[in-house]
Design a protein around this motif. Structure first.
Motif, PDB file in Angstrom:
ATOM      1  N   ASP A   1       0.804  -1.223   0.000  1.00  0.00           N
ATOM      2  CA  ASP A   1       0.000   0.000   0.000  1.00  0.00           C
ATOM      3  C   ASP A   1       0.835   1.270   0.000  1.00  0.00           C
ATOM      4  OD1 ASP A   1      -2.336  -1.478  -0.004  1.00  0.00           O
ATOM      5  OD2 ASP A   1      -2.442  -1.564   2.174  1.00  0.00           O
ATOM      6  N   SER A   2       2.135   1.155   0.356  1.00  0.00           N
ATOM      7  CA  SER A   2       2.964   2.357   0.442  1.00  0.00           C
ATOM      8  C   SER A   2       3.795   2.602  -0.813  1.00  0.00           C
ATOM      9  CB  SER A   2       3.907   2.260   1.659  1.00  0.00           C
ATOM     10  OG  SER A   2       4.879   1.247   1.459  1.00  0.00           O
ATOM     11  N   LEU A   3       3.687   1.725  -1.793  1.00  0.00           N
ATOM     12  CA  LEU A   3       4.474   1.894  -3.007  1.00  0.00           C
ATOM     13  C   LEU A   3       4.047   3.150  -3.762  1.00  0.00           C
ATOM     14  CD1 LEU A   3       4.546  -1.736  -4.474  1.00  0.00           C
ATOM     15  CD2 LEU A   3       6.408  -0.546  -3.302  1.00  0.00           C
ATOM     16  N   ALA A   4       5.040   3.849  -4.317  1.00  0.00           N
ATOM     17  CA  ALA A   4       4.738   4.995  -5.173  1.00  0.00           C
ATOM     18  C   ALA A   4       3.995   4.509  -6.411  1.00  0.00           C
ATOM     19  CB  ALA A   4       6.031   5.693  -5.573  1.00  0.00           C
ATOM     20  N   LEU A   5       3.101   5.324  -6.926  1.00  0.00           N
ATOM     21  CA  LEU A   5       2.300   4.947  -8.082  1.00  0.00           C
ATOM     22  C   LEU A   5       3.088   5.197  -9.371  1.00  0.00           C
ATOM     23  CD1 LEU A   5      -0.561   3.806  -8.548  1.00  0.00           C
ATOM     24  CD2 LEU A   5      -1.333   6.150  -8.919  1.00  0.00           C
ATOM     25  N   PHE A   6       2.988   4.262 -10.291  1.00  0.00           N
ATOM     26  CA  PHE A   6       3.686   4.346 -11.572  1.00  0.00           C
ATOM     27  C   PHE A   6       3.375   5.661 -12.291  1.00  0.00           C
ATOM     28  CE2 PHE A   6       3.428   3.616 -16.186  1.00  0.00           C
ATOM     29  CZ  PHE A   6       4.720   3.194 -16.469  1.00  0.00           C
ATOM     30  N   SER A   7       2.100   6.023 -12.376  1.00  0.00           N
ATOM     31  CA  SER A   7       1.716   7.239 -13.094  1.00  0.00           C
ATOM     32  C   SER A   7       2.322   8.485 -12.470  1.00  0.00           C
ATOM     33  CB  SER A   7       0.196   7.379 -13.147  1.00  0.00           C
ATOM     34  OG  SER A   7      -0.360   7.405 -11.851  1.00  0.00           O
TER      35      SER A   7
ATOM     36  N   GLU B   1      -4.305 -12.823 -23.148  1.00  0.00           N
ATOM     37  CA  GLU B   1      -5.342 -11.790 -23.221  1.00  0.00           C
ATOM     38  C   GLU B   1      -4.925 -10.767 -24.283  1.00  0.00           C
ATOM     39  OE1 GLU B   1      -8.171 -11.695 -21.904  1.00  0.00           O
ATOM     40  OE2 GLU B   1      -8.160 -12.785 -20.003  1.00  0.00           O
ATOM     41  N   VAL B   2      -5.665 -10.724 -25.388  1.00  0.00           N
ATOM     42  CA  VAL B   2      -5.363  -9.781 -26.463  1.00  0.00           C
ATOM     43  C   VAL B   2      -6.301  -8.584 -26.338  1.00  0.00           C
ATOM     44  CG1 VAL B   2      -5.112  -9.445 -28.935  1.00  0.00           C
ATOM     45  CG2 VAL B   2      -4.650 -11.700 -27.935  1.00  0.00           C
ATOM     46  N   CYS B   3      -5.726  -7.402 -26.176  1.00  0.00           N
ATOM     47  CA  CYS B   3      -6.501  -6.189 -25.905  1.00  0.00           C
ATOM     48  C   CYS B   3      -6.118  -5.092 -26.895  1.00  0.00           C
ATOM     49  CB  CYS B   3      -6.226  -5.698 -24.479  1.00  0.00           C
ATOM     50  SG  CYS B   3      -6.502  -6.935 -23.186  1.00  0.00           S
ATOM     51  N   TYR B   4      -6.854  -3.998 -26.827  1.00  0.00           N
ATOM     52  CA  TYR B   4      -6.530  -2.851 -27.674  1.00  0.00           C
ATOM     53  C   TYR B   4      -6.959  -1.561 -26.978  1.00  0.00           C
ATOM     54  CZ  TYR B   4     -11.479  -3.211 -29.100  1.00  0.00           C
ATOM     55  OH  TYR B   4     -12.849  -3.287 -29.118  1.00  0.00           O
ATOM     56  N   ALA B   5      -6.299  -0.480 -27.354  1.00  0.00           N
ATOM     57  CA  ALA B   5      -6.605   0.838 -26.780  1.00  0.00           C
ATOM     58  C   ALA B   5      -6.313   1.893 -27.840  1.00  0.00           C
ATOM     59  CB  ALA B   5      -5.761   1.084 -25.539  1.00  0.00           C
ATOM     60  N   HIS B   6      -7.123   2.954 -27.830  1.00  0.00           N
ATOM     61  CA  HIS B   6      -6.965   4.004 -28.838  1.00  0.00           C
ATOM     62  C   HIS B   6      -7.366   5.340 -28.241  1.00  0.00           C
ATOM     63  CE1 HIS B   6      -7.669   6.224 -32.633  1.00  0.00           C
ATOM     64  NE2 HIS B   6      -6.767   5.392 -33.139  1.00  0.00           N
ATOM     65  N   GLN B   7      -6.743   6.389 -28.718  1.00  0.00           N
ATOM     66  CA  GLN B   7      -7.001   7.722 -28.170  1.00  0.00           C
ATOM     67  C   GLN B   7      -8.433   8.199 -28.398  1.00  0.00           C
ATOM     68  OE1 GLN B   7      -4.359   7.046 -30.190  1.00  0.00           O
ATOM     69  NE2 GLN B   7      -4.219   8.528 -31.882  1.00  0.00           N
ATOM     70  N   ASP B   8      -9.147   7.577 -29.326  1.00  0.00           N
ATOM     71  CA  ASP B   8     -10.539   7.954 -29.569  1.00  0.00           C
ATOM     72  C   ASP B   8     -11.486   7.425 -28.496  1.00  0.00           C
ATOM     73  OD1 ASP B   8      -9.762   9.273 -31.812  1.00  0.00           O
ATOM     74  OD2 ASP B   8     -10.599   7.838 -33.241  1.00  0.00           O
ATOM     75  N   TYR B   9     -11.005   6.481 -27.671  1.00  0.00           N
ATOM     76  CA  TYR B   9     -11.834   5.914 -26.618  1.00  0.00           C
ATOM     77  C   TYR B   9     -11.495   6.610 -25.301  1.00  0.00           C
ATOM     78  CZ  TYR B   9     -11.957   2.191 -30.155  1.00  0.00           C
ATOM     79  OH  TYR B   9     -12.075   1.488 -31.328  1.00  0.00           O
ATOM     80  N   SER B  10     -12.489   7.244 -24.686  1.00  0.00           N
ATOM     81  CA  SER B  10     -12.230   8.074 -23.503  1.00  0.00           C
ATOM     82  C   SER B  10     -11.616   7.287 -22.345  1.00  0.00           C
ATOM     83  CB  SER B  10     -13.525   8.752 -23.038  1.00  0.00           C
ATOM     84  OG  SER B  10     -14.514   7.783 -22.715  1.00  0.00           O
ATOM     85  N   LYS B  11     -12.011   6.032 -22.189  1.00  0.00           N
ATOM     86  CA  LYS B  11     -11.487   5.232 -21.078  1.00  0.00           C
ATOM     87  C   LYS B  11     -10.032   4.826 -21.279  1.00  0.00           C
ATOM     88  CE  LYS B  11     -15.861   3.291 -19.429  1.00  0.00           C
ATOM     89  NZ  LYS B  11     -16.614   2.041 -19.135  1.00  0.00           N
ATOM     90  N   ASP B  12      -9.518   5.050 -22.484  1.00  0.00           N
ATOM     91  CA  ASP B  12      -8.131   4.676 -22.781  1.00  0.00           C
ATOM     92  C   ASP B  12      -7.156   5.842 -22.643  1.00  0.00           C
ATOM     93  OD1 ASP B  12      -9.073   2.175 -23.362  1.00  0.00           O
ATOM     94  OD2 ASP B  12      -9.099   2.475 -25.533  1.00  0.00           O
ATOM     95  N   THR B  13      -7.660   7.021 -22.338  1.00  0.00           N
ATOM     96  CA  THR B  13      -6.826   8.227 -22.352  1.00  0.00           C
ATOM     97  C   THR B  13      -5.601   8.101 -21.455  1.00  0.00           C
ATOM     98  OG1 THR B  13      -8.742   9.620 -22.832  1.00  0.00           O
ATOM     99  CG2 THR B  13      -6.791  10.710 -21.937  1.00  0.00           C
ATOM    100  N   LYS B  14      -5.800   7.652 -20.234  1.00  0.00           N
ATOM    101  CA  LYS B  14      -4.695   7.577 -19.281  1.00  0.00           C
ATOM    102  C   LYS B  14      -3.629   6.592 -19.735  1.00  0.00           C
ATOM    103  CE  LYS B  14      -3.703   6.996 -14.356  1.00  0.00           C
ATOM    104  NZ  LYS B  14      -4.295   6.703 -13.015  1.00  0.00           N
ATOM    105  N   ALA B  15      -4.049   5.423 -20.195  1.00  0.00           N
ATOM    106  CA  ALA B  15      -3.094   4.419 -20.662  1.00  0.00           C
ATOM    107  C   ALA B  15      -2.330   4.921 -21.884  1.00  0.00           C
ATOM    108  CB  ALA B  15      -3.817   3.113 -20.981  1.00  0.00           C
ATOM    109  N   ILE B  16      -3.034   5.580 -22.796  1.00  0.00           N
ATOM    110  CA  ILE B  16      -2.387   6.128 -23.990  1.00  0.00           C
ATOM    111  C   ILE B  16      -1.324   7.142 -23.598  1.00  0.00           C
ATOM    112  CG2 ILE B  16      -2.741   7.618 -26.000  1.00  0.00           C
ATOM    113  CD1 ILE B  16      -3.754   4.874 -26.585  1.00  0.00           C
ATOM    114  N   GLN B  17      -1.668   8.047 -22.684  1.00  0.00           N
ATOM    115  CA  GLN B  17      -0.733   9.101 -22.282  1.00  0.00           C
ATOM    116  C   GLN B  17       0.492   8.537 -21.568  1.00  0.00           C
ATOM    117  OE1 GLN B  17      -3.268  11.661 -19.954  1.00  0.00           O
ATOM    118  NE2 GLN B  17      -3.931  12.861 -21.721  1.00  0.00           N
ATOM    119  N   LEU B  18       0.279   7.595 -20.654  1.00  0.00           N
ATOM    120  CA  LEU B  18       1.371   7.112 -19.808  1.00  0.00           C
ATOM    121  C   LEU B  18       2.208   6.016 -20.453  1.00  0.00           C
ATOM    122  CD1 LEU B  18      -0.488   7.009 -16.387  1.00  0.00           C
ATOM    123  CD2 LEU B  18       1.307   8.608 -17.059  1.00  0.00           C
TER     124      LEU B  18
END
Length: 232
Positions: free
Chosen positions: A22-28, A148-165
């Protein structure tokens, strides 16, 4: 020379090896605090064709500020399933990021399929394409059901954080190695061009040998981290 590079770098915020979960610094937090300084010096190094310096700067960013942080609870779209939430995975996890146009090692997918089967129940392998579904569906079929095959794109609002980081800040193709509590154990940048210019069988064997060693290291580190947490 490395000391000189280090003085040009950034104020490092290293996560302690013996911190509790619980005390670990967050990656983001670590990325956002250091990425602008890194990019400024890295761009200058590439402009001046100082490639050794650029490599050192990236390695310093990873090893001194990101390793040991707790990976954010990202979620990713899946084909025909609900979004995959990282917090639902209670195993050491390896995340490979690609784009559909990346030229992969010819033996990479067969190697990952074999290792995913061999280590089933001990690790989870996730592949994330920085693309829309229609662009990655064809290549996604090449991975077996243990991945697990996944995808993310900047057009999807829920993907914004993952795209940026992950995509914009750290680039791709990249591999993230996480213990079962999402502590970042290792982060590797991979080549955009195939390294093994050889036949499929040999390429597969080489990829298996490389990734198998990385998996074993992850499992050893995960076991060590579990023992440390148990003592606290």
């Amino acid at each position: 020379m490395k000391k000189l590079y280090f003085t040009l770098f950034l104020v490092l915020n290293t996560a302690t090896t013996f911190a509790t979960k619980d005390s670990l610094a967050l990656f983001s937090t670590a990325v956002q605090k250091n990425i602008k300084t890194y990019i400024r010096h890295s761009n200058k190094a590439y402009t001046n064709k100082e490639y050794q310096k650029a490599t050192f700067l990236f390695d310093s960013l990873v090893n001194e500020t990101l390793i040991g942080t707790r990976f954010d609870d990202f979620s990713f779209k899946r084909i025909g399933k609900k979004r995959l939430q990282l917090s639902t995975i209670q195993l050491p996890t390896i995340i490979f990021t690609y784009a559909s146009w990346c030229v992969m090692e010819k033996g990479e997918i067969p190697a990952l399929n074999k290792l995913a089967q061999e280590y089933k129940g001990r690790i989870k392998i996730i592949v994330v394409f920085w693309d829309k579904k229609q662009n990655m569906k064809k290549i996604a079929r090449k991975f077996n059901s243990n991945i697990e095959v996944c995808y993310a794109h900047q057009d999807y609002s829920k993907d914004t954080k993952a795209i940026q980081l992950l995509k914009n800040a750290l680039g791709f193709p990249t591999t993230y190695y996480l213990d079962e509590n999402r502590k970042l154990v290792s982060l590797k940048k991979r080549s955009l061009k195939p390294v093994y210019k050889i036949d499929l069988k040999t390429s597969t064997q080489n990829c298996i040998a490389f990734f198998d060693e990385e998996i074993k290291n992850l499992l050893i580190t995960n076991s060590f981290n579990k023992s440390i947490l148990a003592e606290h």
